[in-house]
Scaffold this active site. Structure first.
Site, PDB file in Angstrom:
ATOM      1  N   GLY A 147     -22.742  -3.161  59.261  1.00 33.71           N
ATOM      2  CA  GLY A 147     -23.252  -1.965  58.599  1.00 33.71           C
ATOM      3  C   GLY A 147     -22.885  -0.680  59.293  1.00 33.71           C
TER       4      GLY A 147
ATOM      5  N   SER B  74     -33.149  -6.325  57.149  1.00 25.28           N
ATOM      6  CA  SER B  74     -33.078  -6.709  55.738  1.00 25.28           C
ATOM      7  C   SER B  74     -32.262  -7.983  55.587  1.00 25.28           C
ATOM      8  CB  SER B  74     -32.446  -5.581  54.904  1.00 25.28           C
ATOM      9  OG  SER B  74     -31.096  -5.370  55.288  1.00 25.28           O
ATOM     10  N   GLY B  75     -32.425  -8.598  54.418  1.00 30.75           N
ATOM     11  CA  GLY B  75     -31.624  -9.760  54.068  1.00 30.75           C
ATOM     12  C   GLY B  75     -30.880  -9.500  52.777  1.00 30.75           C
ATOM     13  N   ARG B  76     -29.826 -10.280  52.548  1.00 29.01           N
ATOM     14  CA  ARG B  76     -29.055 -10.104  51.327  1.00 29.01           C
ATOM     15  C   ARG B  76     -28.449 -11.446  50.906  1.00 29.01           C
ATOM     16  NH1 ARG B  76     -27.170  -8.325  55.879  1.00 29.01           N
ATOM     17  NH2 ARG B  76     -28.725  -6.711  55.609  1.00 29.01           N
TER      18      ARG B  76
ATOM     19  N   ASN C 280     -24.054  -7.354  74.718  1.00 29.21           N
ATOM     20  CA  ASN C 280     -25.014  -6.734  73.810  1.00 29.21           C
ATOM     21  C   ASN C 280     -25.309  -5.309  74.257  1.00 29.21           C
ATOM     22  OD1 ASN C 280     -25.405  -9.529  72.995  1.00 29.21           O
ATOM     23  ND2 ASN C 280     -27.290  -8.813  72.031  1.00 29.21           N
TER      24      ASN C 280
ATOM     25  N   HIS D  41     -25.133 -17.913  63.539  1.00 28.54           N
ATOM     26  CA  HIS D  41     -25.440 -16.657  64.228  1.00 28.54           C
ATOM     27  C   HIS D  41     -24.713 -15.532  63.497  1.00 28.54           C
ATOM     28  CE1 HIS D  41     -25.250 -13.949  68.028  1.00 28.54           C
ATOM     29  NE2 HIS D  41     -26.327 -13.698  67.313  1.00 28.54           N
ATOM     30  N   ASP D  42     -25.444 -14.498  63.116  1.00 28.70           N
ATOM     31  CA  ASP D  42     -24.838 -13.463  62.270  1.00 28.70           C
ATOM     32  C   ASP D  42     -23.636 -12.791  62.912  1.00 28.70           C
ATOM     33  OD1 ASP D  42     -26.381 -12.116  64.162  1.00 28.70           O
ATOM     34  OD2 ASP D  42     -27.705 -11.157  62.687  1.00 28.70           O
TER      35      ASP D  42
END
Length: 523
Positions: free
Chosen positions: A404, A14-16, A293, A234-235
């Site tokens: 999240g 998702s995006g926000r 990762n 980069h998130d």
């Protein structure tokens, strides 16, 4: 100082859009909108619906048309890219990193450039979907398309290009390509040329916190002229930018992926780091994020999708509540990073098959699957944390969980129990907050990253969990016994430690009974 900024955070699910307002040292944040990010199947390949994402960005800008913004910033996931034609047009929908086109391609890359040489230059871990591998796959499969391309744009760089009309490569997102020299902080063109990737495709590099241009009228008439800041594009880099880490505090960015590591001033590029498959990704303000990762909550997300397709909609809270039942503990443990879990058609069946092949009972219910996934992740974190300590020579006393997954208190407690460390969870919107932090720094609203982080710390709510410790001596003894007997080579030790956890749990139950004597330590 005052600032009013808009942060876009595009994730794999998702995006926000988050509005941040700084007044008198207090940061208020407000979610403008949230939208789904679903890949599409196109002629047998898995792609991102990138034009719909761009439409959502434009719609979000329209929703705040009455707000005078000081800046706009956007971050997204790593590794995936778009090809730009000579007229600035998009040549094809970007591939999804879980597309099967890179299966087996890494070995072909190694035939051109040895694995050790790639790591010695880039310090980046080996993942089948690294941009280096994706671009090599494209050069082999569609050479004419590559010939017609004038540039490669990572996903956030593409969005910034559409916002401003100017194409750059922000440093933190560029490092996820495995095409950047970790020491010089420049494109590793000698490496890319050996692989067969044209250097002309690589845009100019810019640092996080750079103002790259104003919003154009075509992107948003209401915000034309507003400065566009490249945060840590980069998130994960943005998430880490939101909190104090380094020293004795490790970070764990928890979401679809889990990324566990620490913030350093220089890369760690050693044979040990290479063999443990740790990565040195770019951070903000000249830092490096040494991390690994881990296949995170993707496992549970994929199971939920399968159950939903079968007509059973389970919410996360419902699954976590059921997974709290301690009768389900340590029935089955999996290695979250096993290759079978990268892009299976049916995650539920794949986990069951893994358990059968490893001589464990198959999970029997959604609660059982959920418990198995969360416990397995927690013990994988323990293994990675111990490797991180070996690489840095630092014992980490605290794990700061952001993203999240920080809302998942059950997983947080399992993580504290498995690692024996204090876990501090939050903020959940760390990526957007780190994005806002770099915008505040770029526009002069704060004087330093430290000040920005302090402002954020005063804004967020945090959960703190201490470990419920069980027999560390017994656990260490079992680990040592298996290694001394030579039953398992070092490459298989991570998976073994998950199995050792089952024995540790039983030892913990024994130690909890006061009528029984404590077993002597194992030597």
């Amino acid at each position: 100082m005052r600032a009013h900024v808009l942060a876009f955070d595009l994730g794999a699910e998702s995006g926000r859009a988050i509005l941040g307002r700084l007044r008198s040292g207090v940061l208020d944040v407000h979610e403008v909108c949230r939208f789904s990010n679903e890949p599409v199947r196109q002629q047998g390949s898995l792609r991102w619906d990138i034009l719909r994402l761009w439409l959502e960005v434009q719609r979000a800008l329209e929703r705040v048309s009455d707000v005078r913004l000081d800046s706009v910033g956007l971050d997204a996931w790593g590794c995936d890219y778009a090809l730009i034609g000579e007229r600035g047009d998009l040549l094809e929908n970007p591939y999804h990193y879980r597309d099967a086109r890179t299966d087996g391609i890494q070995e072909a890359v190694f035939a051109r450039v040895p694995r050790d040489e790639i790591y010695a230059v880039t310090g980046i871990q080996f993942l089948s979907f690294n941009t280096l591998n994706q671009l090599y796959a494209a050069c082999r499969a569609t050479p004419k398309l590559i010939d017609n391309a004038s540039a490669v744009a990572m996903i956030p760089d593409l969005m910034n290009y559409w916002l401003t009309g100017r194409l750059n490569a922000e440093y933190t997102i560029a490092t996820t390509t495995q095409c950047v020299d970790a020491r010089t902080r420049l494109w590793a063109t000698s490496l890319t040329s050996k692989v067969g990737i044209p250097a002309r495709l690589l845009p100019p590099l810019v640092d996080a916190g750079t103002i790259v241009g104003p919003v154009g009228r075509d992107a948003s008439a209401a915000h034309e002229g507003t400065p566009v800041v490249v945060p840590a594009c980069h998130d994960t880099a943005s998430a880490v930018a939101s909190v104090q880490c380094g020293g004795s505090r490790a970070f764990l960015s928890s979401g679809t992926w889990s990324l566990l590591g620490t913030e350093l001033r220089a890369p760690v590029i050693t044979p040990q780091a290479r063999d443990l498959n740790f990565t040195n990704e770019g951070g903000v303000c000249g830092t490096v994020r040494l991390l690994k990762n881990i296949c995170g909550l993707w496992l549970l997300q994929s199971c939920r999708r399968h159950w939903a397709a079968a007509g059973h909609e389970y919410g996360y809270e419902e699954l976590l509540a059921a997974a709290r039942d301690d009768h389900l503990s340590f029935r089955s443990l999996i290695d979250p990073d096993h290759h079978a879990f990268l892009h299976p058609e049916n995650m539920v069946a794949t986990i069951a098959d893994y358990c059968r092949q490893t001589g464990q009972p198959e999970p029997s219910s959604p609660a059982d699957y959920s418990r198995s996934i969360l416990e397995s992740l927690a013990f994988k974190y323990r293994t990675v944390l111990e490797s991180l300590e070996g690489l840095t020579g630092t014992r980490f006393e605290e794990i700061r969980v952001v993203g999240g997954g920080s809302r998942n208190r059950l997983l947080n407690q399992f993580t504290a129990d498995a690692t024996g460390r204090t876990v501090v969870a939050g903020p959940a919107e760390a990526t957007a907050l780190g994005n806002i932090a770099m915008q505040m720094l770029a526009t002069g609203a704060v004087a330093s990253l430290t000040e920005a982080r302090e402002v954020i710390e005063q804004t967020v709510h945090r959960w703190r969990g201490e470990a419920v410790r069980f027999s560390e001596r017994a656990g260490a003894g079992l680990d040592g016994l298996f290694q001394q007997l030579g039953l398992v080579p070092r490459t298989e030790l991570e998976e073994l430690e998950l199995r050792v956890a089952q024995l540790e749990h039983r030892l913990r139950l024994v130690e909890a009974e006061p009528t029984r004597p404590t077993p002597p330590p194992t030597h």
